[in-house]
Motif scaffolding. Structure first.
Motif, short mmCIF file in Angstrom:
data_model
loop_
_atom_site.label_atom_id
_atom_site.label_comp_id
_atom_site.label_asym_id
_atom_site.label_seq_id
_atom_site.Cartn_x
_atom_site.Cartn_y
_atom_site.Cartn_z
N ARG A 6 41.66 38.66 37.54
CA ARG A 6 42.16 39.28 38.75
C ARG A 6 43.02 40.50 38.46
NH1 ARG A 6 46.70 35.45 41.35
NH2 ARG A 6 48.13 35.41 39.60
N ILE A 7 43.17 41.32 39.49
CA ILE A 7 43.97 42.54 39.40
C ILE A 7 45.02 42.52 40.50
CG2 ILE A 7 42.23 44.00 38.29
CD1 ILE A 7 41.39 45.00 41.07
N TYR A 8 46.15 43.15 40.22
CA TYR A 8 47.17 43.32 41.24
C TYR A 8 47.09 44.75 41.72
CZ TYR A 8 51.54 43.44 43.79
OH TYR A 8 52.47 43.57 44.78
N VAL A 9 46.74 44.92 42.99
CA VAL A 9 46.62 46.25 43.57
C VAL A 9 47.86 46.51 44.42
CG1 VAL A 9 45.23 47.74 45.06
CG2 VAL A 9 44.11 46.06 43.58
N ALA A 10 48.55 47.61 44.07
CA ALA A 10 49.79 47.96 44.75
C ALA A 10 49.56 49.13 45.71
CB ALA A 10 50.85 48.35 43.73
N ASP A 11 50.23 49.07 46.82
CA ASP A 11 50.27 50.15 47.81
C ASP A 11 51.22 51.22 47.25
OD1 ASP A 11 51.02 51.76 49.95
OD2 ASP A 11 51.51 50.10 51.27
N LEU A 12 50.69 52.39 46.91
CA LEU A 12 51.52 53.41 46.26
C LEU A 12 52.56 54.02 47.20
CD1 LEU A 12 49.12 55.34 43.87
CD2 LEU A 12 50.91 53.70 43.31
N ALA A 13 52.24 54.17 48.47
CA ALA A 13 53.22 54.71 49.41
C ALA A 13 54.42 53.77 49.50
CB ALA A 13 52.59 54.91 50.78
N ALA A 14 54.17 52.48 49.58
CA ALA A 14 55.26 51.50 49.63
C ALA A 14 56.02 51.50 48.31
CB ALA A 14 54.70 50.12 49.94
N ILE A 55 46.12 49.95 40.43
CA ILE A 55 46.13 48.63 39.79
C ILE A 55 47.37 48.60 38.89
CG2 ILE A 55 44.93 47.08 38.21
CD1 ILE A 55 42.29 48.43 39.16
N HIS A 56 48.32 47.75 39.24
CA HIS A 56 49.58 47.67 38.50
C HIS A 56 49.64 46.52 37.52
CE1 HIS A 56 52.44 50.36 41.07
NE2 HIS A 56 51.39 51.02 40.61
N ASP A 57 48.73 45.56 37.64
CA ASP A 57 48.76 44.42 36.72
C ASP A 57 47.37 43.78 36.71
OD1 ASP A 57 49.78 42.61 34.91
OD2 ASP A 57 51.16 41.65 36.31
N PHE A 58 47.16 42.91 35.74
CA PHE A 58 45.87 42.22 35.63
C PHE A 58 46.07 40.94 34.83
CE2 PHE A 58 46.31 45.43 32.38
CZ PHE A 58 46.04 44.75 31.21
N GLU A 59 45.17 39.99 35.07
CA GLU A 59 45.19 38.70 34.36
C GLU A 59 43.75 38.27 34.09
OE1 GLU A 59 47.22 35.92 36.89
OE2 GLU A 59 49.19 36.62 36.28
N GLY A 60 43.57 37.54 32.99
CA GLY A 60 42.29 36.94 32.71
C GLY A 60 41.29 37.85 32.01
N PHE A 61 41.74 39.00 31.51
CA PHE A 61 40.82 39.92 30.84
C PHE A 61 40.73 39.64 29.33
CE2 PHE A 61 41.29 41.90 34.88
CZ PHE A 61 40.15 42.66 35.07
N ASP A 62 41.31 38.54 28.91
CA ASP A 62 41.15 37.99 27.55
C ASP A 62 41.25 39.01 26.42
OD1 ASP A 62 40.85 35.47 28.57
OD2 ASP A 62 38.68 35.52 28.57
N ALA A 79 35.37 42.94 34.67
CA ALA A 79 35.58 41.53 35.02
C ALA A 79 34.25 40.76 35.02
CB ALA A 79 36.25 41.42 36.39
N CYS A 80 33.22 41.38 35.54
CA CYS A 80 31.90 40.73 35.58
C CYS A 80 31.36 40.52 34.17
CB CYS A 80 30.93 41.53 36.42
SG CYS A 80 31.32 41.46 38.19
N PHE A 81 31.59 41.48 33.27
CA PHE A 81 31.15 41.33 31.89
C PHE A 81 31.89 40.16 31.23
CE2 PHE A 81 31.65 42.20 27.35
CZ PHE A 81 30.32 42.33 26.96
N ILE A 82 33.19 40.08 31.42
CA ILE A 82 33.97 38.99 30.84
C ILE A 82 33.54 37.65 31.43
CG2 ILE A 82 36.30 38.01 30.66
CD1 ILE A 82 37.29 40.95 30.46
N GLU A 83 33.23 37.64 32.71
CA GLU A 83 32.75 36.41 33.34
C GLU A 83 31.38 36.01 32.79
OE1 GLU A 83 31.82 36.41 37.69
OE2 GLU A 83 33.57 35.10 37.76
N GLU A 84 30.56 37.00 32.47
CA GLU A 84 29.22 36.75 31.92
C GLU A 84 29.29 36.22 30.48
OE1 GLU A 84 25.05 39.23 31.17
OE2 GLU A 84 26.70 40.17 32.25
#
Length: 170
Positions: A6-14, A55-62, A79-84
């Protein structure tokens, strides 16, 4: 795999206005679904007219680190490649730092998972060579494996205890 990719998507204006406003998104969802979740978070932004995200963060990209300016499409493809290839996908991407090369290695050059590179050298030797029984105990498979790796014939990715994924280096 024990965790989601997963990825953490941040609102840049906020973010630029001092607010933490974003959402964790499963990066292996369809790209349209990811974009819809991004659009939804921007629509409820604490800052009026928010349009940009990052994208400010990510998890599970091993082991693979997403770049600072990675886009949604690229993060989704990775992500799809890692899942595959959950056993070695992230490590292979980290090795090449290029999805195209990693995919080629996974599809064409993968030799399997072994307890060690020496075990692979032994398996390959025994499958391709007739070794007289009285000489078998004198073969140094660790030295053979080292020569295969140093000579550039193969590379190995260790992903866990006695989990060495071997690839031809073509």
């Amino acid at each position: 795999m024990s965790e989601h990719i997963r990825i953490y998507v941040a609102d840049l204006a906020a973010y630029n206005a001092g607010h933490l406003h974003g959402v964790w998104i499963d990066a292996s969802l369809e790209l349209d679904d990811i974009q819809a979740q991004v659009d939804a978070i921007l629509a409820v932004s604490p800052v009026e007219g928010a349009e940009e995200y990052a994208i400010h963060d990510f998890e599970g990209f091993d082991g693979y680190r997403l770049g600072e300016y990675e886009g949604l499409e690229s993060a989704h493809e990775i992500a799809c490649f890692i899942e595959e290839y959950p056993e070695f996908g992230g490590a292979l991407l980290a090795h090449f730092n290029d999805l195209e090369h990693a995919r080629k290695a996974a599809e064409e050059d993968y030799c399997g998972c072994h307890a060690s590179l020496a075990d692979y050298a032994q398996e390959l030797t025994e499958e391709t060579t007739s070794i007289p029984p009285h000489l078998a105990m004198y073969i140094d498979y660790r030295a053979m494996a080292r020569d295969m790796e140093y000579g550039g014939d193969v590379f190995a990715l260790e992903t866990g205890f006695e989990q060495v994924h071997v690839f031809w280096n073509r």
